[in-house]
Each structure stands twice: as C-alpha cells, then as structure tokens.
Design an enzyme around this catalytic site. Structure first.
Site, PDB file in Angstrom:
ATOM      1  CD  GLU A 177      -2.981  -1.170   0.389  1.00  0.00           C
ATOM      2  OE1 GLU A 177      -3.088  -0.227  -0.413  1.00  0.00           O
ATOM      3  OE2 GLU A 177      -3.772  -2.130   0.413  1.00  0.00           O
ATOM      4  CB  CYS A 217      -1.907   7.041   1.526  1.00  0.00           C
ATOM      5  SG  CYS A 217      -3.173   6.111   2.380  1.00  0.00           S
TER       6      CYS A 217
HETATM    7  P1  NAP Z   1       8.499   5.023   4.426  1.00  0.00           P
HETATM    8  O1  NAP Z   1       9.658   5.899   4.649  1.00  0.00           O
HETATM    9  O2  NAP Z   1       8.492   4.140   3.262  1.00  0.00           O
HETATM   10  O3  NAP Z   1       8.345   4.153   5.765  1.00  0.00           O
HETATM   11  C1  NAP Z   1       7.350   3.170   5.900  1.00  0.00           C
HETATM   12  C2  NAP Z   1       7.933   1.972   6.614  1.00  0.00           C
HETATM   13  O4  NAP Z   1       8.902   1.356   5.760  1.00  0.00           O
HETATM   14  C3  NAP Z   1       8.680   2.327   7.894  1.00  0.00           C
HETATM   15  O5  NAP Z   1       8.507   1.281   8.818  1.00  0.00           O
HETATM   16  C4  NAP Z   1      10.127   2.395   7.428  1.00  0.00           C
HETATM   17  O6  NAP Z   1      11.043   2.170   8.476  1.00  0.00           O
HETATM   18  C5  NAP Z   1      10.162   1.262   6.430  1.00  0.00           C
HETATM   19  N1  NAP Z   1      11.174   1.381   5.391  1.00  0.00           N
HETATM   20  C6  NAP Z   1      11.675   2.497   4.829  1.00  0.00           C
HETATM   21  N2  NAP Z   1      12.563   2.174   3.870  1.00  0.00           N
HETATM   22  C7  NAP Z   1      12.643   0.826   3.828  1.00  0.00           C
HETATM   23  C8  NAP Z   1      13.387  -0.099   3.052  1.00  0.00           C
HETATM   24  N3  NAP Z   1      14.223   0.279   2.100  1.00  0.00           N
HETATM   25  N4  NAP Z   1      13.205  -1.417   3.285  1.00  0.00           N
HETATM   26  C9  NAP Z   1      12.350  -1.847   4.223  1.00  0.00           C
HETATM   27  N5  NAP Z   1      11.630  -1.012   5.011  1.00  0.00           N
HETATM   28  C10 NAP Z   1      11.745   0.322   4.800  1.00  0.00           C
HETATM   29  O7  NAP Z   1       7.159   5.839   4.323  1.00  0.00           O
HETATM   30  P2  NAP Z   1       6.653   7.004   5.271  1.00  0.00           P
HETATM   31  O8  NAP Z   1       7.331   8.243   4.865  1.00  0.00           O
HETATM   32  O9  NAP Z   1       6.729   6.595   6.690  1.00  0.00           O
HETATM   33  O10 NAP Z   1       5.096   7.017   4.889  1.00  0.00           O
HETATM   34  C11 NAP Z   1       4.573   7.878   3.957  1.00  0.00           C
HETATM   35  C12 NAP Z   1       4.210   7.175   2.675  1.00  0.00           C
HETATM   36  O11 NAP Z   1       3.326   6.089   2.950  1.00  0.00           O
HETATM   37  C13 NAP Z   1       3.461   8.087   1.760  1.00  0.00           C
HETATM   38  O12 NAP Z   1       3.893   7.910   0.449  1.00  0.00           O
HETATM   39  C14 NAP Z   1       2.018   7.623   1.902  1.00  0.00           C
HETATM   40  O13 NAP Z   1       1.192   7.950   0.825  1.00  0.00           O
HETATM   41  C15 NAP Z   1       2.205   6.159   2.089  1.00  0.00           C
HETATM   42  N6  NAP Z   1       1.029   5.534   2.704  1.00  0.00           N
HETATM   43  C16 NAP Z   1       0.260   4.693   1.949  1.00  0.00           C
HETATM   44  C17 NAP Z   1      -0.886   4.138   2.484  1.00  0.00           C
HETATM   45  C18 NAP Z   1      -1.760   3.222   1.674  1.00  0.00           C
HETATM   46  O14 NAP Z   1      -2.621   2.572   2.255  1.00  0.00           O
HETATM   47  N7  NAP Z   1      -1.591   3.134   0.379  1.00  0.00           N
HETATM   48  C19 NAP Z   1      -1.241   4.421   3.797  1.00  0.00           C
HETATM   49  C20 NAP Z   1      -0.440   5.274   4.528  1.00  0.00           C
HETATM   50  C21 NAP Z   1       0.710   5.813   3.971  1.00  0.00           C
HETATM   51  P3  NAP Z   1      11.854   3.399   9.168  1.00  0.00           P
HETATM   52  O15 NAP Z   1      10.834   4.259   9.811  1.00  0.00           O
HETATM   53  O16 NAP Z   1      12.750   2.734  10.126  1.00  0.00           O
HETATM   54  O17 NAP Z   1      12.572   4.092   8.044  1.00  0.00           O
END
Ligand code: NAP
Length: 458
Positions: free
Chosen positions: A231, A265
């Site tokens: 997601e 999101c």
């Molecule tokens: P993020 O940086 O991707 O972090 C999300 C999770 O992934 C965190 O637990 C993060 O850990 C982990 N992570 C980051 N890089 C990783 C990697 N290379 N390998 C494995 N795990 C990794 O995203 P965010 O900034 O927190 O969230 C915002 C994004 O999420 C936005 O784009 C939003 O639209 C999207 N979102 C989508 C939905 C949906 O249902 N489609 C819902 C909510 C949010 P760390 O914190 O330790 O880096």
C-alpha cells in the site's frame, strides 16, 4: 533513523529505544513459529473472543493511547481518538465476519468429475508487516485483525518514530488473550527488514509506506517467492464539475487535504475544477484553508497540527519552492511559521504546470494545487497524469459524467460526492505504482491464506 519518540510539536526527543540485536530478532522469529502452532490449534470462536476483548481494551484506553500517538507523530488528539475508535470497530468487524469470509468455497463438482470440489483457506504462518507512522494504529490493525483471525501470526516492523505505539500493539494482543508471540513488535531499523524477510520461517510480507520502501520489500519478496501486499503513495484527484453542490465540495476538499495534518495517502492532493465554477470554488477554498487553526495538536481548537518531522517539512517546502520558482502562484499559506515544531500552513497554489515537481509528485502535507479544466475528458487525462493510482474523488450530479469518471480514472477507488476513506467493510488497494493487492473486507483476509483446492472423487 534512530528508534525514538520525538515530539513534532516541539522538536524535542522524548524517549529513545535500543534496537533489537540479531540474536533477539532470531529468538522472536522462533517464538512466532511456536505461536503459529498454538494459534493453528484454536478455532474462529476462540480468536473472535480475543479480538473482541482487544477492541474493548482499546476503547477503555482511548485517552492514554491518543496521547501517545499525538506525541509521536503530531496528529491532533481528536484525530488520534477517532483512529483508536475506528481500530476497535475493525477488530470487531473481523471478529464477527472472518469465519464466513474463510468458509469453504464450493465449485462445480460435476464439471470436473468429482463428488465434491471446493477451496479451503489456510493461514500461511508468520507474516512481516512493515508499517508507516501516519496512521500508527490503523495501518497496523488493518493487517493484524484479519491476519490473526485467519490464524497467521504477526511480526511488526513499525516506523522508527512511533516505537511506543508499536510496543503498545504487541501488549494489546497479549492482554487480549492471544498466545504469547502471536503478535510481536520488532524494534529494528529498515536495513534489518531484509534478513527477517529472507528467513524461511517468515512466509509473507505486507508494507504500507513509500515507493522506494515498497520496491525494496517487493523485490526481496520476489526473490524469495513470498506473497507481498503493498500500500504505497498517492496523489489523488478531487474533481469538481458544474452540477456539484459547491459548498459541500469545498468543505470536503478542505477536510480531505488537511486531515492528519495533510499526511494521508488517500487525502485529495490535486484539485481539478471545471471552468464554470472555478472562480467560486477557489474563493471559497482559499478562505476556508486560510481560516484553519494551525497549532498545538493537544489543543481541541486546533485543526492542523505539525508535520511529522523536520525532513517531512523540508520535502514539502522543496515542492512548493520549486513550483513558485517556475511561476506558480501561492494564494494562501506557503510560509513556515516562526515557532518551534515542524508546522506548515494550509497552502493553495494555482498555475502549476508539468515543468513543476508538484504536478506529478505526492505532497505529504497540507498543500493544494488547483487546476482549471473544461471537460470530463480533460479532467480524466489530468487525473491520470501521475504514476499513482490510489483513490479519487468526483463531484457531480450528472449520471453520464459519473459513469465516465468511474470508467476512466485509473485508481483503486472512485468516491462520488464524498471523501475517500477506508472502511473495514470495503476492500482497499491501489493500482499503478500505488500498490499491489488489497486490505480490508473479505479480500483483505484472503491475501495471506493458502487457497487450497480440494477435489474429492466418488
Ligand atoms: P516510508 O519511509 O516508506 O516508511 C514506511 C515503513 O517502511 C517504515 O517502517 C520504514 O522504516 C520502512 N522502510 C523504509 N525504507 C525501507 C526499506 N528500504 N526497506 C524496508 N523497510 C523500509 O514511508 P513514510 O514516509 O513513513 O510514509 C509515507 C508514505 O506512505 C506516503 O507515500 C504515503 O502515501 C504512504 N502511505 C500509503 C498508504 C496506503 O494505504 N496506500 C497508507 C499510509 C501511507 P523506518 O521508519 O525505520 O525508516
């Protein structure tokens, strides 16, 4: 990123946590395997009872839990409390419906020369959930509730800035009665996700977050041939046609763009308004966005709290600055306030073009570009210009227009005369680069099941 609670309202580090060692992660995966054996020995009624208990525990603890969430990621206390209550609803929903969703599915036995033919659903085992901070309870619950009811066990790698909420979740399911290890929180950095996912005892993964994180987890899952649900981000259009109820559309546009301090999101992120109502919409929208109260998220009068982090604000500012440098006009907002914390005001821009990053990238904060459109076809083309395809919002009283939008917009959801929201009762998922697979409703619970085909001869 350090594993710590840092209050976005002040910028101060409140509490830090030591990440698990490799040995501790190893022990937790072993515990998960034992818990899976225990959970497999339970039936739906047993798990449903624990799920109902978890719902009651959440509701009884709403004030305490809301304070933790608000301190960790800055959403208003009102929004935190609403999220907790929604989680309790989802726990009950799966407690009540999981058994029916996973009942044997009969097929035409005669057609395949059998006495009986059906599909029976089995849990997979330990599932790794990599989750984001923006809805720190809800994103996890929408995996955990169906997952546990199906008989899977959860290993949560939550975002590094919400460790207290993450640990709360582990405790919640233990207190509710689930066997020890059914749902565990792994306080680990993102770089440790790979070794957990490659462990043969971990059977699948689900990730909610950014595209780069999704790419990384999906490629590891692909390499290991393990199921994965993603997601990811979105830049949802909000289309307003001449027949729309303009006041309701404006009120909803403001709510959708600023909910969760603009960090949702499925928040509307681009406003596509028909030329016949463009001026009226912009006047009302700018006035309403400018009237919102930005401030301390614990103050009940606050509409919009801080962004989650200093980096989050820098990223948002960079998008606005790029647009302004290339000729976009800021109608309201656009300047960070002079105060501690990572605040950014509700901002409306016009004149955004395809030379600007804001045209195609996701603005994760209360920034709203408004575009003038002159037809349904133009609206659909602009809606589809981004590589995301999460949700979409369409405001029109015209049936033919509705049908054209439902058919034409490349997105996982179309919301007509309303605001895109997730409900336990409806499937949720994106298309294009917004994700793979579904969560919630009946589809969500089957994602992490082995649908075993059974053929029984005479
Ligand atoms: P993020 O940086 O991707 O972090 C999300 C999770 O992934 C965190 O637990 C993060 O850990 C982990 N992570 C980051 N890089 C990783 C990697 N290379 N390998 C494995 N795990 C990794 O995203 P965010 O900034 O927190 O969230 C915002 C994004 O999420 C936005 O784009 C939003 O639209 C999207 N979102 C989508 C939905 C949906 O249902 N489609 C819902 C909510 C949010 P760390 O914190 O330790 O880096």
């Amino acid at each position: 990123m350090a594993i710590a609670t840092t209050d976005p309202n002040t910028g101060e580090v409140v509490r830090t946590f030591t990440p698990l060692t490799d040995q501790e992660v190893e022990e937790r995966i072993s515990t998960a395997v034992e818990a899976f054996t225990a959970l497999k020995g339970t039936d739906f009624a047993q798990r449903s009872g624990w799920m109902q208990t978890a719902a009651g525990l959440l509701e009884a603890d709403v004030d305490n839990l809301s304070a933790i969430m608000t301190q960790e990621m800055g959403k208003t206390l009102t929004a935190s409390a609403a999220e907790v209550r929604k989680c309790a609803t989802a726990l009950r929903y799966y407690a009540e419906h999981a058994e029916a969703f996973l009942a044997d599915k009969p097929y035409n036995a005669e057609a395949v020369g059998a006495r009986r033919a059906f599909v029976r659903y089995f849990p997979l085992g330990p599932v790794l959930a990599v989750m984001p901070w923006n809805f720190p309870m809800w994103q996890v619950i929408r995996f955990a509730a169906p997952g546990l009811m199906a008989g899977n066990v959860g290993l949560l790698k939550h975002a590094s800035n919400v460790p207290q909420t993450a640990l709360y979740l582990e405790e919640l399911f233990l207190r509710a009665g689930f066997p020890r290890g059914s749902f565990q929180t792994l306080l680990i950095p993102a770089r440790q996700v790979e070794s957990v996912l490659r462990d043969p005892r971990v059977k699948a993964a689900t990730l909610t977050g950014s595209e780069p994180a999704g790419q990384s987890v999906a490629s590891i899952a692909g390499d290991e041939i393990k199921p994965v649900v993603l997601e990811l981000g979105g830049s949802d259009p909000f289309i307003v046609m001449p027949s729309a109820d303009l006041d309701r559309a404006v009120e909803t546009a403001v709510r959708s763009r600023t909910q969760n301090n603009g960090q949702s999101c499925i928040g509307a992120k681009r406003f596509l308004v028909h030329e016949q109502v463009y001026d009226a919409f912009v006047d009302k929208f700018v006035a309403a966005m400018g009237a919102l109260v930005v401030g301390d998220p614990t103050d009940p009068k606050t509409d919009v709290g801080p962004l989650v982090s200093e980096q989050g604000r820098k990223d948002l500012e960079a998008l606005v600055d790029d647009a302004v440098d290339k000729g976009a006009k800021v109608l309201v907002g656009g300047e960070r306030p002079d105060r501690p914390g990572w605040f950014y005001p509700p901002t409306v821009l016009t004149g955004v073009t395809d030379r600007m990053r804001l045209y195609t990238e996701e603005a994760f904060g209360p920034v709203a570009p408004v575009y003038r459109i002159s037809s349904v076809d133009e609206a659909i083309a602009l809606a589809n210009v981004v590589h995301f395809g999460l949700g979409s919002n369409v405001w029109t009283e015209d049936e033919a227009e509705r049908e054209a939008f439902i058919a034409g917009i490349d997105a996982g959801a179309v919301t007509v005369n309303g605001m895109t929201t997730s409900y336990p009762e409806l499937p949720f998922g994106g298309t294009k680069r917004s994700g793979l697979g579904h969560e919630l409703a009946d589809e969500g619970i089957r994602e992490f099941c082995n649908a075993k085909t059974v053929w029984v001869g005479a």
